[in-house]
Design an enzyme around this catalytic site. Structure first.
Site, short mmCIF file in Angstrom:
data_model
loop_
_atom_site.label_atom_id
_atom_site.label_comp_id
_atom_site.label_asym_id
_atom_site.label_seq_id
_atom_site.Cartn_x
_atom_site.Cartn_y
_atom_site.Cartn_z
N TRP A 107 0.35 6.07 -10.28
CA TRP A 107 0.31 7.50 -10.60
C TRP A 107 -1.01 7.94 -11.23
CZ3 TRP A 107 -0.85 7.04 -15.61
CH2 TRP A 107 -0.29 6.00 -16.35
N LYS B 166 4.16 4.93 0.04
CA LYS B 166 5.17 5.20 -1.00
C LYS B 166 4.39 5.56 -2.27
CE LYS B 166 7.50 3.95 -4.30
NZ LYS B 166 7.43 4.72 -5.58
N SER C 261 0.77 -2.16 -11.44
CA SER C 261 0.74 -3.15 -12.52
C SER C 261 0.83 -4.57 -11.96
CB SER C 261 1.92 -2.89 -13.46
OG SER C 261 3.12 -3.06 -12.75
N TYR D 85 8.53 -10.66 -2.20
CA TYR D 85 9.15 -9.93 -1.08
C TYR D 85 8.61 -10.45 0.26
CZ TYR D 85 10.13 -6.27 -4.66
OH TYR D 85 10.51 -5.58 -5.77
N GLU E 117 -4.02 -4.73 -5.86
CA GLU E 117 -5.00 -4.28 -6.86
C GLU E 117 -4.19 -3.96 -8.11
OE1 GLU E 117 -7.99 -4.65 -6.42
OE2 GLU E 117 -8.34 -4.54 -4.26
N CYS F 94 -7.64 1.89 -14.33
CA CYS F 94 -7.51 0.42 -14.27
C CYS F 94 -8.75 -0.28 -14.81
CB CYS F 94 -7.22 -0.03 -12.85
SG CYS F 94 -8.42 0.56 -11.65
N LYS G 229 5.05 3.41 -24.62
CA LYS G 229 4.40 2.10 -24.44
C LYS G 229 3.04 2.09 -25.18
CE LYS G 229 1.87 -0.60 -21.17
NZ LYS G 229 1.21 -0.66 -19.89
N GLU H 15 -2.69 -4.80 -21.37
CA GLU H 15 -3.22 -3.53 -20.86
C GLU H 15 -2.48 -2.39 -21.55
OE1 GLU H 15 -2.31 -2.39 -16.75
OE2 GLU H 15 -4.41 -1.84 -16.54
P1 NAD Z 1 3.65 0.28 -11.40
O1 NAD Z 1 3.37 -1.13 -11.03
O2 NAD Z 1 4.70 0.56 -12.39
O3 NAD Z 1 4.05 1.13 -10.10
C1 NAD Z 1 3.23 1.12 -8.93
C2 NAD Z 1 4.09 1.43 -7.73
O4 NAD Z 1 5.04 0.39 -7.54
C3 NAD Z 1 4.90 2.73 -7.85
O5 NAD Z 1 4.87 3.39 -6.60
C4 NAD Z 1 6.30 2.23 -8.17
O6 NAD Z 1 7.32 3.10 -7.74
C5 NAD Z 1 6.34 0.93 -7.39
N1 NAD Z 1 7.32 -0.02 -7.93
C6 NAD Z 1 7.75 -0.14 -9.21
N2 NAD Z 1 8.68 -1.13 -9.31
C7 NAD Z 1 8.84 -1.63 -8.07
C8 NAD Z 1 9.66 -2.66 -7.51
N3 NAD Z 1 10.51 -3.36 -8.27
N4 NAD Z 1 9.54 -2.93 -6.19
C9 NAD Z 1 8.69 -2.23 -5.42
N5 NAD Z 1 7.92 -1.23 -5.87
C10 NAD Z 1 7.97 -0.93 -7.18
O7 NAD Z 1 2.22 0.86 -11.82
P2 NAD Z 1 1.89 2.31 -12.39
O8 NAD Z 1 2.45 2.38 -13.77
O9 NAD Z 1 2.25 3.36 -11.37
O10 NAD Z 1 0.29 2.27 -12.44
C11 NAD Z 1 -0.41 1.76 -13.50
C12 NAD Z 1 -0.92 0.37 -13.17
O11 NAD Z 1 -1.73 0.42 -11.99
C13 NAD Z 1 -1.82 -0.22 -14.24
O12 NAD Z 1 -1.49 -1.55 -14.46
C14 NAD Z 1 -3.23 -0.11 -13.60
O13 NAD Z 1 -4.16 -1.03 -14.10
C15 NAD Z 1 -2.93 -0.31 -12.17
N6 NAD Z 1 -4.01 0.21 -11.33
C16 NAD Z 1 -4.84 -0.69 -10.72
C17 NAD Z 1 -5.89 -0.24 -9.93
C18 NAD Z 1 -6.78 -1.21 -9.23
O14 NAD Z 1 -7.49 -0.80 -8.31
N7 NAD Z 1 -6.79 -2.48 -9.62
C19 NAD Z 1 -6.09 1.14 -9.76
C20 NAD Z 1 -5.22 2.03 -10.39
C21 NAD Z 1 -4.16 1.55 -11.18
#
Ligand code: NAD
Length: 491
Positions: A162, A186, A240, A250, A262, A297, A347, A392
């Protein structure tokens, strides 16, 4: 009311999930609300998709892929369509920027100057690149020809975070569409609106129905079925590290689809003993951690400073933190809007409290500022054992750690599970080259905070990344399969 608030009032908001070229409700009729994190107001009600919707989206993607309506086009035709797509995004600059700001809490000024233009730039760059890439011929004996070709992988699923909803979508669909794949996106449940607008604009630009689909909904209900789908060929994820790990499971438990992850970061800025102009370094590092509310990130949430420059740097960081302007994200003067959700605010607050309890000194901030706003926070006397050094936070919170020597600073920088990015300050360029090589990170900015740009690969070492890179031509690798065609010339 400012101009952007009045655009917000007049916005046409997407209302369905986007499958095979049309917006539709979830098959079981379920919905969820998306809110403005500043006001708490419900902005839109969207379909809460489940496995049946995912099946429909993947089937549409598969049909379009096999029909060749996109995968079979000449690369220059795909280039022309993606270029029109980028033009349409820029034509909707203000509407998209305001929608993104409302949904994610991001300052509208940043959405106007960074998120939307960079999204268009990314789509255009990959479209432009694709018709200039050549395949290879292997060195063989004269009685054979060994062709090494790259082919689109097929159906690609992209699961998004997000914090940069538009831009993270572009980082995935730019290279995936340019290389001829069909895609199911998604978006994060907190921020799905602009993804749906992107799908509509892609269709208008000439991306055929079924080639770009968007399923809205929660991670376990809509993300997991994509991760486990037997007809998805590759899955690309940004989010994350905890959720990223699940996608490997999966894949292993389904069809062994390719997976590119990522993930999280705990990036360090290392200030070596010979660094000069500490005020300028503090200004750069304030942007590196407070910009986008620290929901970034590569946010430099740790500063490791040599003991000779430590005190001055802590004082300058405190001054920088005081100057940051918080408020309504639709006010163009606002530098930091609200954190994305109550859950995330809790958090961030919890980790800040752990820093206090474990003995770090709050130099500035350290608390909320009303609603979902969080004060830019500077901690000093942070040590490697503390949670705020290791975890983080994903908020506007930086910890400064004292290093006894330059070598000690690098050691500390490398002492977390993450390895996404790092920053290094030294006035000696030879020393900077040597020390940049010692940092375990996918991107190292020298004398500047940087993620590189669209032409440079982006991704993480260690628990920050797996299986590929975003950006640059390197991103095309995760969306293509390498094939050898061996032609016997003696027959
Ligand atoms: P998140 O991992 O909570 O969610 C990411 C996506 O995964 C969402 O679409 C969510 O609905 C989906 N998801 C959640 N649980 C799931 C499950 N059990 N099975 C399948 N899909 C699932 O991350 P967030 O809170 O949306 O984003 C923040 C994180 O993203 C931070 O850790 C940040 O560092 C990381 N991030 C990394 C980069 C990069 O390029 N490395 C860039 C942006 C953000």
């Amino acid at each position: 009311m400012n101009a952007y608030a009045s655009i917000a009032n007049g916005l046409r908001l997407p209302s369905g999930t986007f499958i095979d070229g049309t917006l539709k409700p979830a098959i079981n009729g379920a919905t969820f609300e998306t809110r403005n994190p500043y006001s708490g107001a419900v902005i839109a009600v969207l379909p809460a998709c489940g496995a049946a919707d995912v099946d429909a989206a993947v089937a549409a993607a598969r049909r379009s892929f096999e029909a060749g309506v996109w995968s079979g086009k000449h690369p220059s035709e795909r280039k022309a369509v993606l270029s029109t797509f980028a033009d349409l995004i820029m034509a909707d600059l203000e509407e998209l920027a305001v929608m993104e700001a409302m949904d994610a809490g991001k300052p509208v000024a940043d959405c106007l100057s960074v998120d939307v233009p960079e999204t268009a730039n990314c789509i255009r760059w990959h479209g432009e690149a694709q018709d200039k890439l050549y395949d290879q011929i292997a060195p063989t004996s004269p009685d054979a020809v060994g062709l090494i070709v790259r082919e689109p992988i097929g159906v690609v699923a992209a699961v998004l975070p997000w914090n940069f909803p538009l831009l993270m979508m572009a980082w995935k669909i730019g290279p995936a569409l340019a290389t001829g794949n069909s895609v199911v996106v998604k978006p994060a449940e907190q921020t799905s609106l602009t993804a749906l607008c992107m799908a509509e604009l892609a269709l208008e630009a000439g991306v055929p129905p079924g080639v770009l689909n968007v399923v809205t909904g929660m991670g376990p209900e809509a993300g997991e079925p994509l991760g486990r789908h037997m007809d998805v060929d590759a899955l690309t994820f940004t989010g994350s590290t905890d959720v990223g790990r699940r996608f490997l499971e999966y894949s292993a438990q389904s069809n062994l689809k390719e997976v590119c992850l990522e993930m999280g970061g705990k990036s360090a800025a290392v200030v070596l003993s010979d660094a000069t102009d500490i005020a300028r370094i503090a200004e750069i590092q304030a942007n590196a951690i407070f910009w986008n509310m620290g929901e970034n990130c590569t946010a430099n949430s740790r500063i490791i400073a040599h003991k000779d420059v430590y005190d001055e740097l802590v004082a300058e960081m405190a001054q920088q933190a005081s100057a940051w302007k918080l408020g309504d994200q639709l006010d163009p003067e606002t530098q930091n809007g609200p954190l994305v959700s109550e859950e995330h605010f809790a958090k961030v607050s919890g980790l800040v409290e752990s820093g206090k309890a474990q003995g770090a000194r709050v130099v500035k901030g350290g608390e909320g500022a009303g609603g979902m706003l969080f004060r830019p926070t500077v901690f000093a006397e942070v040590t490697a054992e503390m949670e705020i050094f290791q975890k983080e936070i994903f908020g506007p919170v930086v910890g400064v750690t004292r290093a006894e020597s330059d070598e000690h600073a690098i050691e500390l920088a490398n002492q977390t599970q993450y390895g996404l990015a790092a920053t290094l300050y030294s006035k000696d360029i030879s020393k900077a080259h040597r020390f940049a090589r010692k940092l375990k990170a996918g991107t190292v900015g020298v004398n500047a905070y940087s993620e590189g740009e669209i032409s440079t690969p982006f991704g993480g070492f260690k628990a920050s990344g797996f299986g590929g890179r975003d950006n640059g031509i390197h991103a095309h690798e995760q969306y293509t399969e390498l094939k050898t065609i061996w032609i016997d010339l003696t027959a």
